[in-house]
Enzyme design. Structure first.
Site, mmCIF file in Angstrom:
data_model
loop_
_atom_site.group_PDB
_atom_site.id
_atom_site.type_symbol
_atom_site.label_atom_id
_atom_site.label_comp_id
_atom_site.label_asym_id
_atom_site.label_seq_id
_atom_site.Cartn_x
_atom_site.Cartn_y
_atom_site.Cartn_z
ATOM 1 N N TYR A 450 -48.441 52.493 57.403
ATOM 2 C CA TYR A 450 -48.731 53.839 56.891
ATOM 3 C C TYR A 450 -48.546 53.957 55.379
ATOM 4 O O TYR A 450 -48.079 53.038 54.734
ATOM 5 C CB TYR A 450 -47.996 54.920 57.683
ATOM 6 C CG TYR A 450 -46.497 54.982 57.720
ATOM 7 C CD1 TYR A 450 -45.677 54.351 56.815
ATOM 8 C CD2 TYR A 450 -45.886 55.757 58.718
ATOM 9 C CE1 TYR A 450 -44.307 54.495 56.884
ATOM 10 C CE2 TYR A 450 -44.508 55.909 58.795
ATOM 11 C CZ TYR A 450 -43.724 55.268 57.865
ATOM 12 O OH TYR A 450 -42.370 55.403 57.939
ATOM 13 N N GLU A 451 -48.948 55.051 54.854
ATOM 14 C CA GLU A 451 -48.909 55.314 53.407
ATOM 15 C C GLU A 451 -49.706 54.261 52.636
ATOM 16 O O GLU A 451 -49.319 53.828 51.551
ATOM 17 C CB GLU A 451 -47.447 55.373 52.927
ATOM 18 C CG GLU A 451 -47.212 56.127 51.621
ATOM 19 C CD GLU A 451 -47.799 57.529 51.619
ATOM 20 O OE1 GLU A 451 -47.630 58.252 52.611
ATOM 21 O OE2 GLU A 451 -48.463 57.877 50.627
#
Lengths: 602, 602
Positions: A450-451
């Site tokens: 993620y990110e």
């Protein structure tokens, strides 16, 4: 779970990353060494005493979804209440809205401790801080007045709504739509997935930041706008008022971070009786400039995900070390005198292979921490110079930009590796959930995804960061690293073994790989450059991380730091030659095999 | 889940590992190429159609423990019934007891398919086959008569009971005790942990093989005996009769392999009403020679755990490739013509970083398979020569001994790496359990731990295997590998790129590291040798695996095999220099840091 490694954190922050130097230069006037120590000690206590004990129940029970609501695990509401009451949520928030405005470096340091204790808990506030940044930098005065104080204190939490089923790494495919209303507000419609802390019962209100498209927006990423969509619309007094047309449709059943609700959110489904469908939203920044608003907070969010990696990695190391000290099996030859006692077995850390594993875990973790804190300090220096010296501010911002993808990707890869090695040190016990070693791997496994996936980080590093100012950012950093190498050579101390030679080889490999990639970018051979992006990021991290550990080892008489730095140089940085080979020569074989992969799949 | 890769398996078996050659030499008279193909095709069908569909429920529901009994997931009993009815359990069993006596190489090949489809299912029969081997080689005629036919067919399943809380890797600390009875039987008392398939409802009886100590046994590993302890004592007709005094106390809550019950077993707790406490057991082999009996089956069990690794790895690769073909995000520059279509996105496998990841997954998997099948064939050759040519038989057995720890440790490490990369290819979907990618990692994570941790495998390789016959086993293998390299140089085909140079460098590093370790062993510097054991095993696997892939690529015109071999040589085998450095020079830094680790922990 042992306490967070406060001493290592403080040393890395103050000496290796140079917080002491920045304080001495007067760049951080509100900060003193005493304050730093006090904050770190207090954070370690809270992490250890309040947060860590609730991590297991968070994993076992998890966030529970029922009738559109999410119930958090028992004890978590009280934990969150105490966390905000202690002022932790406000640590880096703007002073104007009740924050303590402490530097990013200090925020990163305490973040390591929260993630050491309970990464699924720490994840929630990370999103809130992102919302604070977006509203502070791009929101109207009215939005700031209504929302900022509550987000800074943590009374309300924030979320980031980017991903849709067809739009993950590529946001150009985003379809959620926004309609203008005559009162200046908007109505939002669409489905968002993977929304972290999208729904929960920790706070009275939740403030969603949502990317959506206006009807007349251009296609692609230049037609995306950012909106603030509160779960409850604040009334005149600022308290949560009527329900907005946004609901949590479901939460995911995941490998890890069970206590962190990962929500599918539906906007504008007509869920509010007596109201027209459409979630009431307020524009942040300009129309069609939403992605730029997102980018301003992305650096910080990525660094903080890097800190998740560091915190998980040192938790795994601490746990494995504690086990390896207690568990006795076999007789290690190096403890011969002890082993002569009939029937006595050695603690398993006395076995060379276990020792190698533990040192690898610690070496990778410490290198990742050094990179992340250097990145954080660069941000603080850029901010300190912002109003006085634009050139310096720009240089430091470029340094922060450069190190951000390295910190995020390396630290999160390291978290997975170290957590996996931690399981291995525990043997069969590591595979049994109650030990807690497996939980760290399960939680760590989301962080490279993620990110911005770590693949995206590597592409960012190669295509956007090393070329900043024609390569000046990268050459400035390399010059600093080389000066540490020069000092190491001057010192020429026998206890460093082959450290200098190994780190110099690593630095030479990094320079060669960088030059190669810059050359490819100049000649527009993008594919060849991208083929080596991931190994290049790893090379960047090992070489720079290793040299920063040497900087720490040179700083004072500490045998442990010297021995660890030597281990890292002679055993981990030595991978630099094969990594350079992948960057420089691997693209040809990749291209040849790639065609076949495409054929095999078609 | 896509079908197992039958073509890759058949090619590796027949050409790279040399099953065709062994058949041509007349060493496997019962086998023909047609039979091999038929068995592989049929196994793939069963794995794909019957086994794979039940893997998910096995994970989600798991084995359930209640009142001393274990209920297997819905459908598993029928699956096991059909599996035994199909003769799969009897594949490698002795013909005298109803087995098909097919070679180990073929057993390894079909094992890959079972593990591809459902590793937690395949794990049970693996233990049964171990029990068959032990009883066949060391059991009395009476034990063989009563138990072998039922174990070979799979009517009853077998287990291995070694571990106790204080005795894991170090069995010398084993405390379970056995008492002699005047009728020649024994009574067993003690607690065993981590007993795979120790209790379940798949079969009417379970045959436990248990290590225990006689009252007058010498201390340490020379005082351990092996006993057969049935759950139900067979009656006169051979059917399960009265209950024996052995019970399952509990099962573990684990990271993975949820359907495989991991049991704590209690022996001799007086659980049978009207009987004196003590589980009735029957000696296998001689008193105090139990460990030797265990060792005879350990090679096969370790190879088969290696096959778990290969099967899990190729399942992860197949799954990731299928996803990377379907999922579209972004525009890959290499597919420029296609991308010109407005709004079209590329399948993610067109992105260089995803391609590198997929090729790394396939390269590691194929290398592990090549090593494991070479190990299996060596076992078959040793067996074929056993009665005719003792010298040849001995040489091939040493080859099998040498490759066993490499196959076990490398393939299981690879399974974890490849499963983790597979999650990464899936992005956020990989972290969601229903996708199934995470399940593969959770299942894989036990394989480097059990059946001798991979640290133990590396120690075994360095301290016992490379020194066999004064290094002859290893030099014989190296000579074979070098002849493949010579052929590669002679061929000098441009499509191989730098393959030859990279593999030659890998081979040189392997030779140098081997010589270094043999020197250390001669001068009794055991600690220094052990410090490099794990990186040495990795170096051994990458160099030999890479060269075996080249052997396959040289065997016939197949662009895919050449391209993959080149990718492996130029991107993975290139790690050989840093691995050699760890073996040769890493011990000094490890020793220096090790002292500090011990201090830090004390």
């Amino acid at each position: 779970m042992p306490r967070p490694p406060v001493e290592d954190i403080a040393f890395t922050l103050r000496t290796i990353a140079g917080l002491d130097g920045a304080m001495a230069e007067g760049l951080l006037p509100d900060l003193s060494p005493d304050l730093v120590e006090a904050v770190l000690a207090e954070a370690a206590r809270f992490a250890d005493e309040r947060m860590a004990p609730l991590d297991r129940i968070g994993d076992e029970v998890g966030a529970c979804f029922e009738n559109g609501g999410v119930t958090m695990p028992s004890g978590w509401k009280e934990l969150y209440r105490d966390w905000t009451a202690g002022g932790w949520n406000a640590l880096s928030g703007p002073a104007e809205y009740g924050g303590q405005a402490l530097p990013t470096a200090l925020a990163a340091a305490v973040a390591e401790m929260w993630n050491h204790a309970s990464m699924p808990f720490a994840l929630g506030p990370l999103l809130t801080i992102g919302a604070v940044e977006a509203v502070e930098k791009h929101g109207s005065e009215e939005l700031k007045r209504i929302y900022l104080e509550k987000l800074v204190s943590g009374e309300w939490m924030g979320t980031m709504n980017l991903t849709e089923p067809q739009a993950g790494s590529d946001l150009s495919a985003l379809r959620s739509r926004a309609e203008r209303r005559s009162d200046g507000s908007y109505r939002i419609f669409g489905q968002k997935i993977y929304i972290t802390y999208g729904e929960h019962d920790l706070t009275d209100n939740i403030v969603h930041l949502v990317l959506a498209r206006l009807p007349d927006a251009p296609a692609g990423v230049k037609g995306i706008s950012l909106f603030l969509v509160p779960k409850f619309l604040p009334d005149e007094s600022g308290a949560p008022g009527r329900r907005n047309d946004v609901v949590c449709h479901s939460i995911e059943h995941k490998l890890g971070i069970h206590a962190s609700p990962t929500c599918t959110m539906l906007y504008g489904e007509g869920t509010v009786e007596g109201e027209e469908p459409g979630a009431v939203g307020f524009l942040i920044g300009d129309e069609n400039r939403g992605l730029a608003c997102m980018f301003t907070m992305m650096n910080n969010a990525r660094l903080m995900v890097g800190m998740e990696g560091v915190g998980l990695a040192d938790a795994a190391y601490d746990k494995a070390l504690a086990y390896a000290r207690e568990r006795r099996q076999g007789r290690a030859t190096r403890l011969a005198p002890d082993a002569e006692k009939a029937g006595s077995m050695s603690p398993i850390l006395a076995h060379p292979d276990v020792a190698r594993t533990l040192l690898t875990m610690k070496g990778l973790t410490d290198a990742a921490r050094a990179i992340a804190f250097n990145c954080a300090i660069a941000t603080d220096r850029a901010r300190a110079h912002a109003t006085s010296d634009a050139e310096k501010a720009g240089l430091w911002q470029e340094r922060a930009n450069l190190l951000t993808p390295v910190a995020k990707a390396f630290a999160t890869d390291v978290a997975c590796e170290v957590a996996s090695l931690g399981i291995q040190v525990h043997g069969g016990m590591g595979f049994v959930e109650e030990t807690g070693a497996a939980r760290l791997l399960r939680n760590a496994r989301i962080t490279p995804i993620y990110e911005g996936t770590n693949g995206i980080q590597a592409i960012d590093l190669v295509t956007r960061k090393i070329g900043q100012s024609g390569g000046e950012a990268v050459s400035g950093l390399f010059a600093e690293l080389s000066s540490t190498l020069a000092e190491l050579s001057r010192r020429n101390a026998p206890e460093f073994g082959e450290t200098a030679a190994c780190l110099e080889a690593g630095m030479a490999d990094l320079r060669a790989a960088t030059d190669h990639l810059l050359g490819l970018l100049r000649s527009k051979e993008t594919d060849a450059a991208l083929a080596g992006a991931a190994p290049y990021l790893r090379l960047f991290a090992l070489a720079s991380g290793g040299i920063w550990l040497a900087k720490g080892a040179l700083a004072g008489p500490n045998d442990q730091r010297i021995a660890l730095c030597r281990f890292v140089a002679e055993n981990l940085v030595t991978e630099s030659s094969s990594l350079r080979h992948k960057v420089v020569a691997g693209a040809a074989s990749l291209a040849a095999a790639h065609d076949l992969l495409v054929e095999a799949a078609s």
